[in-house]
Design a protein around this motif. Structure first.
Motif, PDB file in Angstrom:
ATOM      1  N   GLU A 127       0.153  29.014  94.769  1.00 17.71           N
ATOM      2  CA  GLU A 127       0.000  28.815  96.204  1.00 17.71           C
ATOM      3  C   GLU A 127       1.381  28.996  96.816  1.00 17.71           C
ATOM      4  N   THR A 128       1.441  29.655  97.973  1.00 19.52           N
ATOM      5  CA  THR A 128       2.721  29.831  98.646  1.00 19.52           C
ATOM      6  C   THR A 128       2.646  29.251 100.056  1.00 19.52           C
ATOM      7  N   ASN A 129       3.790  28.815 100.545  1.00 20.50           N
ATOM      8  CA  ASN A 129       3.919  28.313 101.905  1.00 20.50           C
ATOM      9  C   ASN A 129       5.209  28.909 102.446  1.00 20.50           C
ATOM     10  N   THR A 130       5.114  29.635 103.551  1.00 20.02           N
ATOM     11  CA  THR A 130       6.252  30.404 104.051  1.00 20.02           C
ATOM     12  C   THR A 130       6.670  29.947 105.436  1.00 20.02           C
ATOM     13  N   ALA A 131       7.985  29.893 105.649  1.00 17.84           N
ATOM     14  CA  ALA A 131       8.553  29.617 106.965  1.00 17.84           C
ATOM     15  C   ALA A 131       9.625  30.667 107.239  1.00 17.84           C
ATOM     16  N   ILE A 132       9.512  31.345 108.370  1.00 14.74           N
ATOM     17  CA  ILE A 132      10.531  32.320 108.768  1.00 14.74           C
ATOM     18  C   ILE A 132      11.741  31.551 109.287  1.00 14.74           C
ATOM     19  N   ILE A 133      12.924  31.960 108.845  1.00 10.05           N
ATOM     20  CA  ILE A 133      14.161  31.293 109.255  1.00 10.05           C
ATOM     21  C   ILE A 133      14.581  31.845 110.615  1.00 10.05           C
ATOM     22  N   LYS A 134      14.735  30.944 111.593  1.00  9.55           N
ATOM     23  CA  LYS A 134      15.178  31.349 112.931  1.00  9.55           C
ATOM     24  C   LYS A 134      16.693  31.484 112.981  1.00  9.55           C
ATOM     25  N   SER A 135      17.404  30.527 112.376  1.00  3.93           N
ATOM     26  CA  SER A 135      18.864  30.576 112.333  1.00  3.93           C
ATOM     27  C   SER A 135      19.333  29.641 111.235  1.00  3.93           C
ATOM     28  N   SER A 136      20.585  29.781 110.857  1.00  3.61           N
ATOM     29  CA  SER A 136      21.196  28.915 109.854  1.00  3.61           C
ATOM     30  C   SER A 136      22.485  28.342 110.426  1.00  3.61           C
ATOM     31  N   PRO A 137      22.426  27.132 110.986  1.00  2.53           N
ATOM     32  CA  PRO A 137      23.620  26.545 111.597  1.00  2.53           C
ATOM     33  C   PRO A 137      24.821  26.493 110.633  1.00  2.53           C
ATOM     34  N   PHE A 138      24.564  26.316 109.344  1.00  2.00           N
ATOM     35  CA  PHE A 138      25.615  26.434 108.338  1.00  2.00           C
ATOM     36  C   PHE A 138      24.971  26.731 107.010  1.00  2.00           C
ATOM     37  N   ARG A 139      25.770  27.328 106.099  1.00  2.00           N
ATOM     38  CA  ARG A 139      25.301  27.660 104.753  1.00  2.00           C
ATOM     39  C   ARG A 139      26.381  27.271 103.776  1.00  2.00           C
ATOM     40  N   SER A 140      26.010  26.802 102.625  1.00  2.00           N
ATOM     41  CA  SER A 140      26.925  26.520 101.519  1.00  2.00           C
ATOM     42  C   SER A 140      28.114  25.672 101.952  1.00  2.00           C
ATOM     43  N   ARG A 141      27.835  24.612 102.667  1.00  2.00           N
ATOM     44  CA  ARG A 141      28.908  23.722 103.105  1.00  2.00           C
ATOM     45  C   ARG A 141      29.460  22.951 101.926  1.00  2.00           C
ATOM     46  N   MET A 142      30.760  22.754 101.907  1.00  2.00           N
ATOM     47  CA  MET A 142      31.420  22.019 100.841  1.00  2.00           C
ATOM     48  C   MET A 142      31.267  20.520 101.088  1.00  2.00           C
TER      49      MET A 142
END
Length: 144
Positions: A127-142
């Motif tokens: 079973e899959t559940n999908t959400a389209i990403i609108k934006s990424s306020p931050f990625r890979s924050r330390m």
């Protein structure tokens, strides 16, 4: 290994720009070039810095959309579904998780029309559940 505030600053700056020249990095952290190089080497040797990598602009590469896809394999299909994820190059990230789903993935897409051809092979096994990403306020924050 214990790291001090200077090590944390070095790691933070390298996360922002892994290609920063050691001379510039040394100036920003207030150390000599050789001292800064030694700290970087120590951070690598102790596994704190695992690798240096490039961050790609997926939109510039023709992938303006991304989706989070949660995948719950049907009974007896865990390893098959994991192999399917590994063999689909559109998946950028994959985490095995606890809870309702077994995998949480990030998928790069050229268009919304590309979503069904990628996910359709999974439907017999998961079973899959999908959400389209609108934006990424931050990625890979330390975290430190």
């Amino acid at each position: 290994m214990n790291i001090d505030e200077t090590d944390r600053l070095i790691v933070r700056l390298l996360c922002e720009n892994a290609r920063m020249p050691v001379s510039e990095l040394a100036r920003k952290v207030g150390l000599s070039g050789p001292s800064t190089s030694e700290r970087i080497r120590r951070l690598e040797n102790n596994g704190i810095i695992a690798r240096f990598t490039a961050e790609l602009d997926l939109e510039a590469l023709g992938y303006p959309l991304q989706a989070i896809v949660r995948i719950k394999p049907r009974p007896g299909n865990m390893h098959i579904v994991e192999d399917m994820i590994l063999n689909e190059p559109g998946f950028l990230d994959c985490d095995k998780v606890t809870g309702e789903d077994c995998f949480v993935t990030r998928l790069a897409l050229r268009s919304i029309a590309d979503l069904d051809p990628v996910l359709l092979p999974f439907h017999d096994r998961a079973e899959t559940n999908t959400a389209i990403i609108k934006s990424s306020p931050f990625r890979s924050r330390m975290p430190v």
